[in-house]
Design an enzyme around this catalytic site. Sequence first.
Site, mmCIF file in Angstrom:
data_model
loop_
_atom_site.group_PDB
_atom_site.id
_atom_site.type_symbol
_atom_site.label_atom_id
_atom_site.label_comp_id
_atom_site.label_asym_id
_atom_site.label_seq_id
_atom_site.Cartn_x
_atom_site.Cartn_y
_atom_site.Cartn_z
ATOM 1 N N CYS A 159 0.852 -1.178 0.000
ATOM 2 C CA CYS A 159 0.000 0.000 0.000
ATOM 3 C C CYS A 159 0.892 1.233 0.000
ATOM 4 C CB CYS A 159 -0.847 0.073 1.268
ATOM 5 S SG CYS A 159 -1.931 -1.327 1.482
ATOM 6 N N ARG B 200 2.259 1.813 -5.986
ATOM 7 C CA ARG B 200 2.421 0.775 -4.957
ATOM 8 C C ARG B 200 1.182 -0.105 -4.843
ATOM 9 N NH1 ARG B 200 6.699 2.243 -1.357
ATOM 10 N NH2 ARG B 200 5.897 0.742 0.129
ATOM 11 N N TRP C 49 -3.430 -2.129 -2.367
ATOM 12 C CA TRP C 49 -3.386 -3.325 -3.227
ATOM 13 C C TRP C 49 -3.898 -4.454 -2.356
ATOM 14 C CZ3 TRP C 49 -1.131 -8.211 -3.615
ATOM 15 C CH2 TRP C 49 -1.049 -8.751 -4.911
ATOM 16 N N ASN D 298 -0.385 0.104 6.474
ATOM 17 C CA ASN D 298 0.308 -0.687 5.455
ATOM 18 C C ASN D 298 0.975 -1.831 6.207
ATOM 19 O OD1 ASN D 298 1.809 -1.648 3.313
ATOM 20 N ND2 ASN D 298 3.320 0.012 3.374
ATOM 21 N N GLY D 299 0.587 -3.065 5.909
ATOM 22 C CA GLY D 299 1.167 -4.206 6.615
ATOM 23 C C GLY D 299 0.109 -5.256 6.856
ATOM 24 N N GLU E 124 13.470 -11.365 -20.455
ATOM 25 C CA GLU E 124 13.012 -10.039 -20.035
ATOM 26 C C GLU E 124 12.018 -9.461 -21.049
ATOM 27 O OE1 GLU E 124 12.766 -8.353 -17.541
ATOM 28 O OE2 GLU E 124 12.491 -6.304 -18.211
ATOM 29 N N LYS F 48 8.120 -8.259 -20.308
ATOM 30 C CA LYS F 48 7.577 -6.936 -20.667
ATOM 31 C C LYS F 48 6.287 -7.101 -21.458
ATOM 32 C CE LYS F 48 9.146 -4.897 -18.514
ATOM 33 N NZ LYS F 48 10.193 -5.316 -17.656
ATOM 34 N N GLU G 253 3.341 -8.428 -19.175
ATOM 35 C CA GLU G 253 2.774 -7.582 -18.129
ATOM 36 C C GLU G 253 2.064 -6.343 -18.647
ATOM 37 O OE1 GLU G 253 5.473 -6.033 -15.130
ATOM 38 O OE2 GLU G 253 7.066 -5.846 -16.597
ATOM 39 N N HIS H 274 12.837 -30.198 -27.646
ATOM 40 C CA HIS H 274 12.577 -31.015 -26.454
ATOM 41 C C HIS H 274 11.170 -30.785 -25.916
ATOM 42 C CE1 HIS H 274 16.729 -32.221 -26.505
ATOM 43 N NE2 HIS H 274 17.041 -30.953 -26.713
ATOM 44 N N LYS I 174 3.860 -1.807 -8.258
ATOM 45 C CA LYS I 174 5.278 -1.563 -8.508
ATOM 46 C C LYS I 174 6.156 -2.164 -7.420
ATOM 47 C CE LYS I 174 8.657 0.563 -10.713
ATOM 48 N NZ LYS I 174 9.060 -0.009 -12.018
#
Length: 619
Positions: free
Chosen positions: A17, A42, A89, A113-114, A492, A496, A499, A515, A614
């Site tokens: 948060c 966040r 979040w 937050n927690g 990477e 990108k 997401e 394989h 983030k």
Amino acid sequence: MMDVSSLKKKVENNIMCGIVGYIGTNKATDILLESLELLEYRGYDSAGVAFCSGKNVQVYKCPNRVAVLKELVKEQKEDAHVGIGHTRWATHGSVSYKNSHPHQVGQVTLVHNGIIENYKELIHTYHLEDQLVSSGDSEVACALLNLFYKKDPMEAIIKTLSVIEGTYALVMIFSDRQEEIYAVRKVSPIVVSENETERMLASDVMPLSRISKEYFTLPEQVILKMSKEGIHLYDFEGHEVEKKKERLDWDIEQMNQQGYPYYMEKEIAEQKEVLQRTLLSYVEDSFPCFEREALTEELFEKSKHLVIVACGTSYHAGLYAKNLFEKIAHLKTDVYLASEFIYQEPVMEEDTLVLVISQSGETIDTLEALRHSKEMGYQTLSIVNVKGSSIAKESDYTLYTYAGPEIAVASTKAYTCQLMVLFLLVYRFAYTRNRFTKEEVQQEIEELKKVPYSVEDIYQRKEEFQECAKEFKDEKDLYMIGRGFDYYILLEAALKMKEVSYIHTEAYASGELKHGPIALIEQDTTVIACLTQKDLVSKASSNMKEVRARGAKVIAFMKPSLEKYLEQKISIILLNDLKDDLMVFPAIVAFQLLAYYVACEKGLNVDKPRNLAKVVTVE
Ligand code: M6R
């Protein structure tokens, strides 16, 4: 030899948060909303503010983004100068009005937050059932504070903390003390800043820069009291605690979108400048220099094994670097996902150096891996972007990336800056380990100096990637293939694409296709190949033929000087020419732009992809 089996202990839980508190001469609601926008990266499931009108503490909140909250708050006409805010979040409890913060019980208004781990037990023990409307843990802390509040905030806070278990950054207003804000924290961060007329606290430094360049981190288990008169810190015995001030390098201007449609584009565009800054910060006389960071020759000499720990994009930087450390510096290197580190029982010895990589410096899994490594007695080095973050503070040594604030959820400039620092470390180790002479290192640094120009060249060609994105926007699945360094670049690149564009994208080492993964290829499947390594061009070319033979459409992102080795007619995007191991820079910028434009074509919220935040402070 030491092993890390004892690391299998329960790691602390946290929640993601953003919180903020403000007292000052400006209109509190404006400042709080502006700050929440900066903290929204966040978490952006819900948002809320509470401000003091003098009569009562008014709460506005919604299970939505800050933009929606802004509309709600518009009707608020009063000139409040004290307030707190929150962006959430969701982990415990659904995304709903009731679960949004601030919570208000009786005399207390609170943002948290927690995670209060024993909240169910506390509800039962203190008979709080009738006072709670939410299904989460935070409101329980609010109800307890209210229960223990007998006109003395310090006493109520200390009593509450004595019964709650878990992690917290708690920020509170007591309704008969509307000129004061109280805060306390354990694990979850709170940073604080003030100028002559304003005081502010927040989960990270982003919103603070408008107040002052000086800030301090609230120490754990210390109570902060903020009022018009100033900020005071007290331990639980009531003794005043000193503030350890630090300086912020970032300013508010860097956090603005500066005319770009999205932060992601702004951050891709900034790479020339931030790569230059990062490189020059660690180079003297064309030689890597880490003296200011106290990395001594002795440390390079005694470290015979490197263990890299990170998550997401930072993990991909670590994977790429493993190849560099082993090939160039002959330094044995292992890379671990931070979330798996404690279960994998990595074999580490006294000469192991643990290197953690994190943009935010707050990723809980990475932070816990760092803490465990320290507990086991290993030397720790971190590569971090956010100054003063927990990982930066707790590592034995820290090398900052000078990427500036990265606000888009998708990491771009932080990744390339991490790689820049990693290249410098590789050359430094190569010198100590007699793999390179000083002159050879200097030559490599000269090559590194070309990187910022190379990435700028790719950015200036952004329209090409915008065009290319139109072809990809309707894809359901994308496959990316490459060998050697190209495979690690594509890991990477695939992250990108996933997401920000929500296209299912997988990267495979080309040699692995036969394989199993080649079974996925059918008529018109789109395959992106990356070809930047001269030694591997012939094998990579055969792998492209194999997928084409099964009907795949192949598009290759390649180094121009390798084009002549291709015998087949395929679509090609030419990058630009750097040394093979440096090709990661122009290649990844091309893939960042491709993912960005695909997301734009699809009309998605590029900077805030669904379900993501983030800063990941939940295990
Ligand atoms: O702040 P950190 O570098 O520790 O974050 C690690 C990951 O959460 C982060 O890289 C994430 O994967 C990004 N969204 C990738 O773009």
